[in-house]
Scaffold this motif. Sequence first.
Motif, PDB file in Angstrom:
ATOM      1  N   ALA A   1      20.322  11.308 -10.090  1.00  0.00           N
ATOM      2  CA  ALA A   1      19.765  10.649 -11.274  1.00  0.00           C
ATOM      3  C   ALA A   1      18.789   9.564 -10.828  1.00  0.00           C
ATOM      4  N   LEU A   2      17.536   9.716 -11.239  1.00  0.00           N
ATOM      5  CA  LEU A   2      16.495   8.726 -10.958  1.00  0.00           C
ATOM      6  C   LEU A   2      16.176   7.989 -12.253  1.00  0.00           C
ATOM      7  N   LYS A   3      15.953   6.699 -12.142  1.00  0.00           N
ATOM      8  CA  LYS A   3      15.599   5.910 -13.320  1.00  0.00           C
ATOM      9  C   LYS A   3      14.301   5.166 -13.046  1.00  0.00           C
ATOM     10  N   THR A   4      13.336   5.344 -13.942  1.00  0.00           N
ATOM     11  CA  THR A   4      12.062   4.637 -13.836  1.00  0.00           C
ATOM     12  C   THR A   4      11.947   3.706 -15.030  1.00  0.00           C
ATOM     13  N   GLU A   5      11.705   2.444 -14.748  1.00  0.00           N
ATOM     14  CA  GLU A   5      11.514   1.461 -15.809  1.00  0.00           C
ATOM     15  C   GLU A   5      10.056   1.043 -15.834  1.00  0.00           C
ATOM     16  N   PHE A   6       9.521   0.910 -17.036  1.00  0.00           N
ATOM     17  CA  PHE A   6       8.133   0.540 -17.254  1.00  0.00           C
ATOM     18  C   PHE A   6       8.084  -0.836 -17.916  1.00  0.00           C
ATOM     19  N   PHE A   7       7.286  -1.722 -17.337  1.00  0.00           N
ATOM     20  CA  PHE A   7       7.124  -3.079 -17.848  1.00  0.00           C
ATOM     21  C   PHE A   7       5.666  -3.278 -18.232  1.00  0.00           C
ATOM     22  N   ASP A   8       5.434  -3.982 -19.343  1.00  0.00           N
ATOM     23  CA  ASP A   8       4.057  -4.227 -19.764  1.00  0.00           C
ATOM     24  C   ASP A   8       3.476  -5.439 -19.056  1.00  0.00           C
ATOM     25  N   GLN A   9       2.265  -5.811 -19.445  1.00  0.00           N
ATOM     26  CA  GLN A   9       1.565  -6.916 -18.789  1.00  0.00           C
ATOM     27  C   GLN A   9       2.238  -8.269 -19.012  1.00  0.00           C
ATOM     28  N   GLN A  10       3.176  -8.362 -19.965  1.00  0.00           N
ATOM     29  CA  GLN A  10       3.953  -9.597 -20.154  1.00  0.00           C
ATOM     30  C   GLN A  10       5.318  -9.505 -19.455  1.00  0.00           C
ATOM     31  N   SER A  11       5.492  -8.474 -18.619  1.00  0.00           N
ATOM     32  CA  SER A  11       6.738  -8.213 -17.887  1.00  0.00           C
ATOM     33  C   SER A  11       7.911  -7.856 -18.805  1.00  0.00           C
ATOM     34  N   CYS A  12       7.610  -7.356 -20.008  1.00  0.00           N
ATOM     35  CA  CYS A  12       8.647  -6.901 -20.937  1.00  0.00           C
ATOM     36  C   CYS A  12       8.946  -5.431 -20.680  1.00  0.00           C
ATOM     37  N   LEU A  13      10.223  -5.078 -20.653  1.00  0.00           N
ATOM     38  CA  LEU A  13      10.624  -3.679 -20.501  1.00  0.00           C
ATOM     39  C   LEU A  13      10.198  -2.916 -21.755  1.00  0.00           C
ATOM     40  N   VAL A  14       9.371  -1.878 -21.584  1.00  0.00           N
ATOM     41  CA  VAL A  14       8.889  -1.112 -22.729  1.00  0.00           C
ATOM     42  C   VAL A  14       9.450   0.310 -22.757  1.00  0.00           C
ATOM     43  N   LEU A  15       9.877   0.819 -21.599  1.00  0.00           N
ATOM     44  CA  LEU A  15      10.365   2.194 -21.524  1.00  0.00           C
ATOM     45  C   LEU A  15      11.279   2.353 -20.328  1.00  0.00           C
ATOM     46  N   SER A  16      12.350   3.095 -20.541  1.00  0.00           N
ATOM     47  CA  SER A  16      13.239   3.483 -19.457  1.00  0.00           C
ATOM     48  C   SER A  16      13.310   5.005 -19.480  1.00  0.00           C
ATOM     49  N   TYR A  17      13.094   5.608 -18.343  1.00  0.00           N
ATOM     50  CA  TYR A  17      13.033   7.065 -18.234  1.00  0.00           C
ATOM     51  C   TYR A  17      14.033   7.513 -17.179  1.00  0.00           C
ATOM     52  N   LYS A  18      14.931   8.391 -17.551  1.00  0.00           N
ATOM     53  CA  LYS A  18      15.939   8.895 -16.608  1.00  0.00           C
ATOM     54  C   LYS A  18      15.700  10.389 -16.394  1.00  0.00           C
ATOM     55  N   GLN A  19      15.760  10.795 -15.135  1.00  0.00           N
ATOM     56  CA  GLN A  19      15.511  12.183 -14.753  1.00  0.00           C
ATOM     57  C   GLN A  19      16.674  12.661 -13.889  1.00  0.00           C
ATOM     58  N   ILE A  20      17.157  13.866 -14.164  1.00  0.00           N
ATOM     59  CA  ILE A  20      18.228  14.473 -13.359  1.00  0.00           C
ATOM     60  C   ILE A  20      17.642  15.627 -12.562  1.00  0.00           C
ATOM     61  N   LEU A  21      17.834  15.583 -11.260  1.00  0.00           N
ATOM     62  CA  LEU A  21      17.455  16.682 -10.370  1.00  0.00           C
ATOM     63  C   LEU A  21      18.725  17.333  -9.855  1.00  0.00           C
ATOM     64  N   ILE A  22      18.710  18.646  -9.731  1.00  0.00           N
ATOM     65  CA  ILE A  22      19.876  19.376  -9.230  1.00  0.00           C
ATOM     66  C   ILE A  22      19.452  20.210  -8.036  1.00  0.00           C
ATOM     67  N   GLN A  23      20.120  19.976  -6.917  1.00  0.00           N
ATOM     68  CA  GLN A  23      19.887  20.842  -5.767  1.00  0.00           C
ATOM     69  C   GLN A  23      21.045  21.824  -5.724  1.00  0.00           C
ATOM     70  N   THR A  24      20.709  23.112  -5.846  1.00  0.00           N
ATOM     71  CA  THR A  24      21.742  24.137  -5.976  1.00  0.00           C
ATOM     72  C   THR A  24      22.328  24.574  -4.651  1.00  0.00           C
ATOM     73  N   LYS A  25      21.619  24.306  -3.581  1.00  0.00           N
ATOM     74  CA  LYS A  25      22.117  24.663  -2.257  1.00  0.00           C
ATOM     75  C   LYS A  25      21.851  23.470  -1.359  1.00  0.00           C
ATOM     76  N   MET A  26      22.816  23.054  -0.624  1.00  0.00           N
ATOM     77  CA  MET A  26      22.652  21.901   0.228  1.00  0.00           C
ATOM     78  C   MET A  26      21.674  22.218   1.357  1.00  0.00           C
ATOM     79  N   ALA A  27      20.756  21.305   1.590  1.00  0.00           N
ATOM     80  CA  ALA A  27      19.813  21.489   2.687  1.00  0.00           C
ATOM     81  C   ALA A  27      20.562  21.380   4.005  1.00  0.00           C
ATOM     82  N   PRO A  28      20.092  22.096   5.021  1.00  0.00           N
ATOM     83  CA  PRO A  28      20.787  22.059   6.322  1.00  0.00           C
ATOM     84  C   PRO A  28      20.736  20.687   6.970  1.00  0.00           C
TER      85      PRO A  28
END
Length: 158
Positions: free
Chosen positions: A131-158
């Motif tokens: 789970a990755l979370k990206t937060e976006f802040f505007d020019q006044q340093s106010c949080l305007v957006l939070s975006y969460k992304q889920i990645l799934i690796q189906t096979k473990m890398a060697p």
Amino acid sequence: MEETAMERIKNMIGQEFYRIEEYPIEKGKIREFSMAIMEDNPIFYDEQAAKDAGFRSIPVSLTYSQTLSFWNRNKPPLKILGLDRRYVLHGGQEYEYYKPIVAGDRLTAVCKLEDVYEKVGSRGGKMLFVALKTEFFDQQSCLVLSYKQILIQTKMAP
């Protein structure tokens, strides 16, 4: 004893993967994106229509933040995490808006690893969820957006 991919990635929780500052929100780019997704609402094209709807300027559409990926060319999370692109699936995404993002804003985006866990797949074998979370802040340093992304690796890398 060798560290597993799960243990290695778990040690990265909270780590900042990238920070993009001065990400400009531009009318022309909003227009291009809106056309690409076949958005027909005039608030995404016309300044007066946007103001009549209560916006300071032309707003971005809900998934416009995906264009940030064009700005992050040096530190892709897949590479930092050591995930094998051949086995990575899109597991979902969610957006939480706190304030409208409009043309003229200049954002700072900060991406961090929020969580990692494993599940057993329906055909056996472990799946690694990141789970990755990206937060976006505007020019006044106010949080305007939070975006969460889920990645799934189906096979473990060697």
